[in-house]
Design a protein around this motif. Structure first.
Motif, PDB file in Angstrom:
ATOM      1  N   LEU A  44       1.488  -9.760  -1.094  1.00 21.66           N
ATOM      2  CA  LEU A  44       0.416 -10.749  -1.039  1.00 21.66           C
ATOM      3  C   LEU A  44      -0.943 -10.069  -0.901  1.00 21.66           C
ATOM      4  O   LEU A  44      -1.914 -10.451  -1.559  1.00 21.66           O
ATOM      5  N   GLN A  45      -0.996  -9.051  -0.052  1.00 22.98           N
ATOM      6  CA  GLN A  45      -2.271  -8.371   0.138  1.00 22.98           C
ATOM      7  C   GLN A  45      -2.690  -7.606  -1.107  1.00 22.98           C
ATOM      8  O   GLN A  45      -3.870  -7.563  -1.461  1.00 22.98           O
ATOM      9  N   TRP A  46      -1.714  -6.999  -1.769  1.00 26.30           N
ATOM     10  CA  TRP A  46      -2.037  -6.237  -2.968  1.00 26.30           C
ATOM     11  C   TRP A  46      -2.597  -7.156  -4.055  1.00 26.30           C
ATOM     12  O   TRP A  46      -3.558  -6.819  -4.737  1.00 26.30           O
ATOM     13  N   LEU A  47      -1.993  -8.328  -4.216  1.00 29.17           N
ATOM     14  CA  LEU A  47      -2.466  -9.284  -5.209  1.00 29.17           C
ATOM     15  C   LEU A  47      -3.855  -9.803  -4.863  1.00 29.17           C
ATOM     16  O   LEU A  47      -4.702 -10.001  -5.735  1.00 29.17           O
ATOM     17  N   GLY A  48      -4.091 -10.026  -3.579  1.00 26.72           N
ATOM     18  CA  GLY A  48      -5.391 -10.541  -3.167  1.00 26.72           C
ATOM     19  C   GLY A  48      -6.477  -9.507  -3.130  1.00 26.72           C
ATOM     20  O   GLY A  48      -7.659  -9.844  -3.157  1.00 26.72           O
ATOM     21  N   GLY A  49      -6.105  -8.236  -3.078  1.00 28.82           N
ATOM     22  CA  GLY A  49      -7.086  -7.170  -2.898  1.00 28.82           C
ATOM     23  C   GLY A  49      -8.173  -7.155  -3.949  1.00 28.82           C
ATOM     24  O   GLY A  49      -9.351  -7.242  -3.639  1.00 28.82           O
ATOM     25  N   MET A  50      -7.798  -7.014  -5.179  1.00 30.09           N
ATOM     26  CA  MET A  50      -8.802  -7.044  -6.231  1.00 30.09           C
ATOM     27  C   MET A  50      -9.093  -8.466  -6.674  1.00 30.09           C
ATOM     28  O   MET A  50     -10.122  -8.748  -7.273  1.00 30.09           O
ATOM     29  N   GLY A  51      -8.191  -9.359  -6.372  1.00 28.56           N
ATOM     30  CA  GLY A  51      -8.397 -10.762  -6.715  1.00 28.56           C
ATOM     31  C   GLY A  51      -7.478 -11.192  -7.839  1.00 28.56           C
ATOM     32  O   GLY A  51      -7.556 -10.667  -8.938  1.00 28.56           O
ATOM     33  N   ILE A  52      -6.625 -12.152  -7.510  1.00 33.63           N
ATOM     34  CA  ILE A  52      -5.723 -12.678  -8.534  1.00 33.63           C
ATOM     35  C   ILE A  52      -6.517 -13.284  -9.692  1.00 33.63           C
ATOM     36  O   ILE A  52      -6.081 -13.251 -10.842  1.00 33.63           O
ATOM     37  N   ILE A  53      -7.698 -13.783  -9.399  1.00 39.51           N
ATOM     38  CA  ILE A  53      -8.496 -14.374 -10.469  1.00 39.51           C
ATOM     39  C   ILE A  53      -8.900 -13.310 -11.484  1.00 39.51           C
ATOM     40  O   ILE A  53      -8.888 -13.541 -12.681  1.00 39.51           O
ATOM     41  N   VAL A  54      -9.241 -12.099 -11.000  1.00 35.48           N
ATOM     42  CA  VAL A  54      -9.607 -11.031 -11.930  1.00 35.48           C
ATOM     43  C   VAL A  54      -8.412 -10.668 -12.803  1.00 35.48           C
ATOM     44  O   VAL A  54      -8.545 -10.428 -14.001  1.00 35.48           O
ATOM     45  N   LEU A  55      -7.233 -10.629 -12.192  1.00 37.36           N
ATOM     46  CA  LEU A  55      -6.025 -10.386 -12.987  1.00 37.36           C
ATOM     47  C   LEU A  55      -5.854 -11.490 -14.029  1.00 37.36           C
ATOM     48  O   LEU A  55      -5.561 -11.222 -15.195  1.00 37.36           O
ATOM     49  N   ALA A  56      -6.078 -12.713 -13.612  1.00 36.49           N
ATOM     50  CA  ALA A  56      -5.934 -13.827 -14.539  1.00 36.49           C
ATOM     51  C   ALA A  56      -6.979 -13.765 -15.648  1.00 36.49           C
ATOM     52  O   ALA A  56      -6.714 -14.130 -16.788  1.00 36.49           O
ATOM     53  N   VAL A  57      -8.180 -13.293 -15.326  1.00 31.12           N
ATOM     54  CA  VAL A  57      -9.230 -13.178 -16.328  1.00 31.12           C
ATOM     55  C   VAL A  57      -8.798 -12.239 -17.449  1.00 31.12           C
ATOM     56  O   VAL A  57      -9.132 -12.430 -18.617  1.00 31.12           O
TER      57      VAL A  57
END
Length: 483
Positions: A134-147
């Motif tokens: 959970l922390q790893w996904l939130g670190g850079m931001g799941i939204i950036v991954l989704a972008v």
């Protein structure tokens, strides 16, 4: 407001998030723990909810506006935090109440690291892995991954990127296309994670612990697979590896991209924010070390230096790892470190706090006002490096700071209204709004013993800190909802 586009993207993002339940399920299979069913059921439920939102509006095509981006980001982080607690609620070992499950999930995704759980050493491997993930996904931001993925699905991402990316300047792109920017950030993030996990493994961690702690270190999160955090390993080498990667993760990721592309480190030395960030941490480390040595609190030099450096970097960067109980340290050290977390990491890093660039601009603006008192007619510019800073940026920083302090005070009063003492209320809000994790008083070890109402207030503080106040606050203004 394009409601159909918002609903469509939210559904897509939820369906993507459902896939993150599968790695913990695999871990449950490997270790034979009872987490398999809760994670598989959670994955199916989240997938179903996402599909239910997406299907009716799957053909909706609208260009996203800035307001749409703000709403999607806030809704997604809120819904994600709630649904992220589902496998914890479904778990029978341990039994976790709904409020605690959402708190743990949101704390992980916002990289806050405040926990309500105890006996982490004895938790199923799947849950221990899930917290780190959970922390790893939130670190850079799941939204950036989704972008980086959404363009393939026919959805533009610039508005999401501007709304989610931390830092006062949100329009700078590392590559011509926003999807390329997001991918560049994630390649760096993934590379650092692999390097960190390898270093931990070579230093003596098991592969499970190395991967888990790499997740939370590069994310500057603070969750650990043990109650004793990094102190569980009792290894100065592991502590120093953690320090190195916390420092790297606390620096603006655009600087890492520039250094990688130019094959040069000179950009770090030329960047004002990076120099301030490293200078603040060096000063805190020195003050902490001198104070601990003067009081002989931890004994001699050999047992003191790595605890002093580690805790100064960990708390000031808002990671929140511990090697010892810093809340019990002598004189002013606990409060000094907690206050340092308000500054936090650099803009566009995985660190929390108000960000170093804002802190520097506040100091420079304060200095300018003093000069103006002495020389009322003088034209004094605020500069970062050799460039003058636009007055609108300075005004925005002051506005951010004012909102930050006002909300901090209101939430602290709200916690005291629920029955918490002043030290606990102050440190709990500080630990969550800065996305730090550990606090003082009743929350120095964990947040499990405070009341449910206080936990919901602190969850709001986590979101405020992760979305940098205005992204969330703008939704509460009437102007946002006017046509």
């Amino acid at each position: 407001m394009h409601w159909s586009a918002v609903e469509r993207i939210l559904g897509l993002l939820l369906m993507l998030f459902s896939l993150t339940m599968l790695p913990p399920a695999v871990v449950a299979l490997i270790y034979g723990d009872p987490g398999l069913v809760p994670f598989l059921v959670s994955s199916l439920v989240i997938l179903f909810v996402g599909a239910l939102a997406w299907l009716p509006v799957r053909n909706a095509r609208h260009d996203l506006r800035t307001r749409d981006g703000f709403l999607i980001v806030v809704l997604f982080w809120t819904v994600l935090g709630i649904t992220g607690g589902l496998p914890l609620v479904l778990s029978q070992n341990p039994e976790i109440p709904w409020t605690d499950a959402v708190f743990e999930s949101l704390s992980g995704l916002t990289t806050t690291g405040s926990t309500v759980l105890t006996g982490i050493d004895d938790l199923p491997y799947s849950i221990r892995f899930y917290r780190q993930q959970l922390q790893w996904l939130g670190g850079m931001g799941i939204i950036v991954l989704a972008v980086a993925i959404l363009p393939m699905l026919g959805v533009g991402g610039m508005q999401l990127y501007r709304a989610e990316t931390p830092g006062p300047v949100k329009d700078a792109k590392l590559t011509p296309r926003i999807a390329g920017t997001a991918k560049a950030l994630w390649y760096i993030y993934l590379g650092l994670t692999i390097a960190c996990a390898t270093a931990y493994w070579l230093a003596g961690m098991t592969p499970f612990d190395a991967i888990g702690h790499a997740f939370s270190t590069v994310a500057i999160g603070g969750y650990s697979t043990y109650d004793g955090s990094i102190g569980h390993f009792d290894s100065p080498l592991i502590s120093m590896i953690c320090v190195v990667f916390m420092l790297i993760a606390g620096i603006n990721f655009a600087m890492h991209f520039t250094a990688w592309r130019s094959r040069s480190l000179r950009h770090y030395l030329q960047d004002t924010e990076t120099c301030w960030f490293l200078g603040i941490l060096a000063t805190l480390s020195a003050v902490t070390l001198i104070t601990l040595m003067a009081t002989s609190y931890l004994g001699g030099w050999g047992n003191t230096w790595h605890h002093a450096v580690f805790q100064a970097v960990s708390i000031a960067s808002t990671a929140g790892f511990t090697t010892t109980d810093f809340a019990a340290w002598p004189v002013f050290l606990p409060v000094m470190l907690l206050m340092a977390a308000f500054v936090g990491g650099c803009a566009m890093s995985t660190g929390g706090g108000i960000k170093v660039v804002r802190f520097v601009l506040l100091l420079k603006q304060g200095h300018r006002e003093i000069i103006r008192l002495i020389h009322p007619q003088a034209q004094v510019l605020v500069k970062m490096g050799r460039r003058a800073v636009d007055e609108r940026v300075i005004n925005a920083v002051w506005g951010f700071f004012a909102a930050y302090i006002a909300l901090f005070a209101l939430m602290m009063l709200a916690l005291m209204g629920t029955g918490l003492d002043q030290v606990t209320a102050f440190s709990a809000v500080a630990a969550t709004i800065t996305n730090l994790g550990p606090g003082l008083g009743q929350v120095s070890d964990h947040f499990g013993e405070i009341n449910a109402a206080a936990k919901w207030v602190l969850m709001f503080a986590m979101l405020l800190g992760r979305l940098e106040v205005f992204t969330l606050l703008v939704l509460f203004t009437p102007a946002f909802w006017r046509r």
